[in-house]
Design a protein around this motif. Sequence first.
Motif, PDB file in Angstrom:
ATOM      1  N   THR A 101       0.834  -1.192   0.000  1.00 52.67           N
ATOM      2  CA  THR A 101       0.000   0.000   0.000  1.00 52.67           C
ATOM      3  C   THR A 101       0.869   1.241   0.000  1.00 52.67           C
ATOM      4  OG1 THR A 101      -1.695  -1.184   1.242  1.00 52.67           O
ATOM      5  CG2 THR A 101      -1.851   1.217   1.198  1.00 52.67           C
ATOM      6  N   THR A 102       0.557   2.212  -0.835  1.00 59.51           N
ATOM      7  CA  THR A 102       1.316   3.451  -0.913  1.00 59.51           C
ATOM      8  C   THR A 102       0.878   4.398   0.195  1.00 59.51           C
ATOM      9  OG1 THR A 102      -0.233   4.666  -2.333  1.00 59.51           O
ATOM     10  CG2 THR A 102       1.320   3.175  -3.422  1.00 59.51           C
ATOM     11  N   TYR A 103       1.587   5.516   0.330  1.00 52.99           N
ATOM     12  CA  TYR A 103       1.226   6.502   1.344  1.00 52.99           C
ATOM     13  C   TYR A 103      -0.118   7.170   1.038  1.00 52.99           C
ATOM     14  CZ  TYR A 103       5.954   5.929   3.088  1.00 52.99           C
ATOM     15  OH  TYR A 103       7.102   5.394   3.601  1.00 52.99           O
ATOM     16  N   ASP A 104      -0.619   6.986  -0.176  1.00 51.26           N
ATOM     17  CA  ASP A 104      -1.931   7.513  -0.526  1.00 51.26           C
ATOM     18  C   ASP A 104      -3.027   6.482  -0.319  1.00 51.26           C
ATOM     19  OD1 ASP A 104      -1.213  10.160  -1.453  1.00 51.26           O
ATOM     20  OD2 ASP A 104      -0.183   9.146  -3.098  1.00 51.26           O
ATOM     21  N   GLY A 147       7.515  16.405   2.698  1.00 46.47           N
ATOM     22  CA  GLY A 147       7.218  15.027   3.072  1.00 46.47           C
ATOM     23  C   GLY A 147       5.905  14.513   2.550  1.00 46.47           C
ATOM     24  N   GLY A 148       5.250  15.257   1.668  1.00 49.10           N
ATOM     25  CA  GLY A 148       3.949  14.851   1.159  1.00 49.10           C
ATOM     26  C   GLY A 148       4.020  13.679   0.197  1.00 49.10           C
ATOM     27  N   SER A 149       2.871  13.061  -0.010  1.00 48.32           N
ATOM     28  CA  SER A 149       2.754  11.929  -0.926  1.00 48.32           C
ATOM     29  C   SER A 149       2.546  12.429  -2.351  1.00 48.32           C
ATOM     30  CB  SER A 149       1.580  11.052  -0.516  1.00 48.32           C
ATOM     31  OG  SER A 149       0.355  11.759  -0.715  1.00 48.32           O
ATOM     32  N   ASP A 150       2.507  11.490  -3.290  1.00 44.85           N
ATOM     33  CA  ASP A 150       2.292  11.866  -4.684  1.00 44.85           C
ATOM     34  C   ASP A 150       0.916  12.494  -4.889  1.00 44.85           C
ATOM     35  OD1 ASP A 150       4.794  10.940  -5.437  1.00 44.85           O
ATOM     36  OD2 ASP A 150       4.072   8.929  -5.906  1.00 44.85           O
ATOM     37  N   ALA A 151      -0.116  11.890  -4.317  1.00 41.67           N
ATOM     38  CA  ALA A 151      -1.462  12.443  -4.482  1.00 41.67           C
ATOM     39  C   ALA A 151      -1.584  13.814  -3.823  1.00 41.67           C
ATOM     40  CB  ALA A 151      -2.508  11.484  -3.918  1.00 41.67           C
ATOM     41  N   GLU A 152      -0.919  13.994  -2.698  1.00 44.35           N
ATOM     42  CA  GLU A 152      -0.958  15.297  -2.023  1.00 44.35           C
ATOM     43  C   GLU A 152      -0.232  16.353  -2.852  1.00 44.35           C
ATOM     44  OE1 GLU A 152      -1.094  13.141   2.342  1.00 44.35           O
ATOM     45  OE2 GLU A 152       0.780  13.969   1.578  1.00 44.35           O
ATOM     46  N   ALA A 204       8.245  17.033  -8.554  1.00 48.30           N
ATOM     47  CA  ALA A 204       9.433  16.285  -8.136  1.00 48.30           C
ATOM     48  C   ALA A 204       9.422  14.908  -8.777  1.00 48.30           C
ATOM     49  CB  ALA A 204       9.466  16.157  -6.615  1.00 48.30           C
ATOM     50  N   ALA A 205      10.584  14.483  -9.229  1.00 55.04           N
ATOM     51  CA  ALA A 205      10.771  13.140  -9.771  1.00 55.04           C
ATOM     52  C   ALA A 205      11.670  12.360  -8.813  1.00 55.04           C
ATOM     53  CB  ALA A 205      11.408  13.191 -11.159  1.00 55.04           C
ATOM     54  N   THR A 206      11.270  11.154  -8.453  1.00 58.11           N
ATOM     55  CA  THR A 206      12.004  10.381  -7.464  1.00 58.11           C
ATOM     56  C   THR A 206      12.616   9.131  -8.082  1.00 58.11           C
ATOM     57  OG1 THR A 206      10.198   8.928  -6.758  1.00 58.11           O
ATOM     58  CG2 THR A 206      10.294  11.143  -5.781  1.00 58.11           C
ATOM     59  N   ALA A 207      13.379   8.414  -7.259  1.00 62.34           N
ATOM     60  CA  ALA A 207      14.005   7.173  -7.717  1.00 62.34           C
ATOM     61  C   ALA A 207      12.993   6.051  -7.895  1.00 62.34           C
ATOM     62  CB  ALA A 207      15.090   6.740  -6.726  1.00 62.34           C
ATOM     63  N   GLN A 211      10.707   4.958 -10.064  1.00 65.23           N
ATOM     64  CA  GLN A 211      10.421   5.363 -11.440  1.00 65.23           C
ATOM     65  C   GLN A 211       8.947   5.224 -11.802  1.00 65.23           C
ATOM     66  OE1 GLN A 211      12.472   2.726 -14.206  1.00 65.23           O
ATOM     67  NE2 GLN A 211      12.506   1.118 -12.674  1.00 65.23           N
ATOM     68  N   PHE A 212       8.278   4.156 -11.349  1.00 61.77           N
ATOM     69  CA  PHE A 212       6.880   3.985 -11.717  1.00 61.77           C
ATOM     70  C   PHE A 212       5.987   5.006 -11.019  1.00 61.77           C
ATOM     71  CE2 PHE A 212       8.482  -0.305 -12.786  1.00 61.77           C
ATOM     72  CZ  PHE A 212       8.088  -0.329 -14.114  1.00 61.77           C
ATOM     73  N   ALA A 213       6.342   5.362  -9.792  1.00 61.56           N
ATOM     74  CA  ALA A 213       5.576   6.407  -9.109  1.00 61.56           C
ATOM     75  C   ALA A 213       5.696   7.733  -9.859  1.00 61.56           C
ATOM     76  CB  ALA A 213       6.063   6.563  -7.672  1.00 61.56           C
ATOM     77  N   THR A 214       6.891   8.037 -10.347  1.00 63.17           N
ATOM     78  CA  THR A 214       7.097   9.280 -11.098  1.00 63.17           C
ATOM     79  C   THR A 214       6.335   9.260 -12.408  1.00 63.17           C
ATOM     80  OG1 THR A 214       9.280   9.624 -10.103  1.00 63.17           O
ATOM     81  CG2 THR A 214       8.846  10.730 -12.195  1.00 63.17           C
ATOM     82  N   ILE A 215       6.405   8.147 -13.120  1.00 58.16           N
ATOM     83  CA  ILE A 215       5.689   8.028 -14.391  1.00 58.16           C
ATOM     84  C   ILE A 215       4.193   8.251 -14.178  1.00 58.16           C
ATOM     85  CG2 ILE A 215       5.029   6.417 -16.228  1.00 58.16           C
ATOM     86  CD1 ILE A 215       7.818   5.090 -15.784  1.00 58.16           C
ATOM     87  N   ALA A 216       3.634   7.548 -13.192  1.00 58.68           N
ATOM     88  CA  ALA A 216       2.195   7.659 -12.942  1.00 58.68           C
ATOM     89  C   ALA A 216       1.815   9.058 -12.489  1.00 58.68           C
ATOM     90  CB  ALA A 216       1.774   6.623 -11.895  1.00 58.68           C
ATOM     91  N   LYS A 217       2.667   9.692 -11.681  1.00 56.22           N
ATOM     92  CA  LYS A 217       2.340  11.025 -11.168  1.00 56.22           C
ATOM     93  C   LYS A 217       2.235  12.042 -12.298  1.00 56.22           C
ATOM     94  CE  LYS A 217       5.469  13.196  -8.667  1.00 56.22           C
ATOM     95  NZ  LYS A 217       6.264  13.565  -7.482  1.00 56.22           N
ATOM     96  N   LEU A 218       3.180  12.032 -13.214  1.00 54.56           N
ATOM     97  CA  LEU A 218       3.145  13.007 -14.303  1.00 54.56           C
ATOM     98  C   LEU A 218       1.976  12.748 -15.245  1.00 54.56           C
ATOM     99  CD1 LEU A 218       6.973  13.277 -15.066  1.00 54.56           C
ATOM    100  CD2 LEU A 218       5.551  14.850 -13.759  1.00 54.56           C
ATOM    101  N   ARG A 219       1.684  11.489 -15.504  1.00 57.19           N
ATOM    102  CA  ARG A 219       0.544  11.164 -16.373  1.00 57.19           C
ATOM    103  C   ARG A 219      -0.762  11.562 -15.684  1.00 57.19           C
ATOM    104  NH1 ARG A 219      -0.436   6.230 -18.092  1.00 57.19           N
ATOM    105  NH2 ARG A 219      -0.120   6.288 -20.357  1.00 57.19           N
ATOM    106  N   ALA A 220      -0.856  11.288 -14.369  1.00 56.82           N
ATOM    107  CA  ALA A 220      -2.066  11.650 -13.633  1.00 56.82           C
ATOM    108  C   ALA A 220      -2.243  13.157 -13.570  1.00 56.82           C
ATOM    109  CB  ALA A 220      -2.004  11.065 -12.223  1.00 56.82           C
TER     110      ALA A 220
END
Length: 615
Positions: free
Chosen positions: A40-43, A199-204, A239-242, A244-253
Amino acid sequence: MELAAGFAPISRDDWRALAAEVLRRSGAEASSPEEALSRTTYDGLTIAPLYDTDDLPGDPGFPGAAPYVRGARVTGGWDVRQRHAVADPEAVLADLENGVTSLWLVVGDGAIPVSALGRVLENVYLDLAPVVLEAGEQTPEAAEALLALAAARGVEPSGNLGASAAYGTGGAELALRCAERHPGLRAVTVDATPYHDAGGSDAEELACSIAAGVAELRALTEAGLSAGQALGQLEFRYAATADQFATIAKLRAARRLWARVAEVCGAPDAGGQRQHAVTSSAMMTARDPWVNMLRTTLACFGAGVGGAAAVTVQPFDACLGLPDDFSRRIARNTQSLLLEESGLGRVIDPAGGSWYVERRTADLASAAWAFFQEIEAAGGILAAGPLIAARVAATRERRDDDIAHRRFPITGVSEFPDPAEKPLRRAPDRTDDRTDDRTDDRTDDRTDDRTDDRTDDRTDNRMDDRTDDRAEPPRIRYAEPYERLRDLADAQPERPKVFLATIGPLAAHSARATFAANLFRSGGLAVETAGPGTDPRQIAAAFAAGGATVACLCSTDQLYEQHAASVAAALREAGAKKVWLAGKGRYEGIDANLYAGCDVPAVLRETFDDLEVTR
């Protein structure tokens, strides 16, 4: 053509049966393979172990068309953007001559003076190299200086003036001018990285960016711009992080969310979000900073695959201060390698169609939109400070707990630290209070009072209940709790030491001794071992000769049953103040246990106290 035509069809139930058998043999207890293998992610989003066509959320569209999930452009590649905070024309030209295609200039106190812009850009072709400004309160003056410089040369500038209409840094007036006279120039930057750095999550981060973008749209349209013009004046920074899939999904979202905003505003054709991805500051480490090269490479890859229009790779020594020529070169070559050698720049939406990426994109967009609606219900980004602060603080606490228990590993810091490492020194970057002021061999007074349960003054007063969101949010780095302890150990006249009472042959004690050594070294402590043997007197003699006052037993459970109590007693007689045991067994004479999942900084702080090191 069916690529899988030569293989027997396999269903999800077939996979589930095979996975359940493997889990049964390993002793894992769960009602299903999905339960055992999901995370489970932080979101609160579930990352499943397997995805198939049933997980596709719907048609993501085409590149360059709404909802822009697959990209706001119909071309591959991205703008290689480098940050400069010092008036160094030679460094600027070196970047531009070696792969950088646009400049991000930090202007103002402690950075590039407004009066020095002409000198910094003296030999820069402003019609070819876009310039992005970050000038804070001096944005109007910096923007005027840049526009005047372009006019004097008779060229049309491009880039972004870095203003804000919602926060009153001249954004509305500058946006009107750009819309009327400078079609290649944007006026407003919506910077979401402070929420990530707090310290926020991707969704935040996404929700706050969309809320901030909506606030800018309201201010711009009230100033006289049409919805389409206002949308065209914004650029978003993420922000782009290490991961990689979280970063890809964040920018697309993010593009999907902004497309929805544009649709509601009545300008769906102007909803292609312009994105600037910056490798995360929070993930960078001051210890073993060379590992940052790997982190930023992964982050850049994720940003490129995710469809960012511009990418900034921070130099590996950025959190230490001002980068040198070598680190800037590595940063720009990282992008050149991914763009040219790997061919990443020749592919549009490389992740498109991935069942996992498409599902994660949709789930993240849904979570971010829900929080965005909460922010709007609270009065918008300008009034929702307490709401955002509470949400980000809760996420930060969960991540801090994961870092402390090493569920969130940090290579070179919490995992595999180099005990012989000498801190890298850089001149301080006065524009960033996160940089470690490592300009001499001293540790300075900050290290003495930065080792308790708090994370120093920059993180204690984190986003309080004030509604003035212009106040700087906290800026953290994940590695700081460990690095402060490393600094404290380095500052001692003699490095504090822990003795490992290794019981039995090497094969018996090696695994737990390695575990314990890495744990203590993550706090900068030195480690000495007894070597193979079971004689309590010999182990105690080695302990006494080493001069340590804290010991840790390391061996197998079977040998602990035979020798732990006697070895602990011998260590006590030799002067041991604290006796740890690597493992979860309970034996006479043992004070506490080290085990996978324990609170490592708490163990280290306790050990410093036992060694009488003032914190």
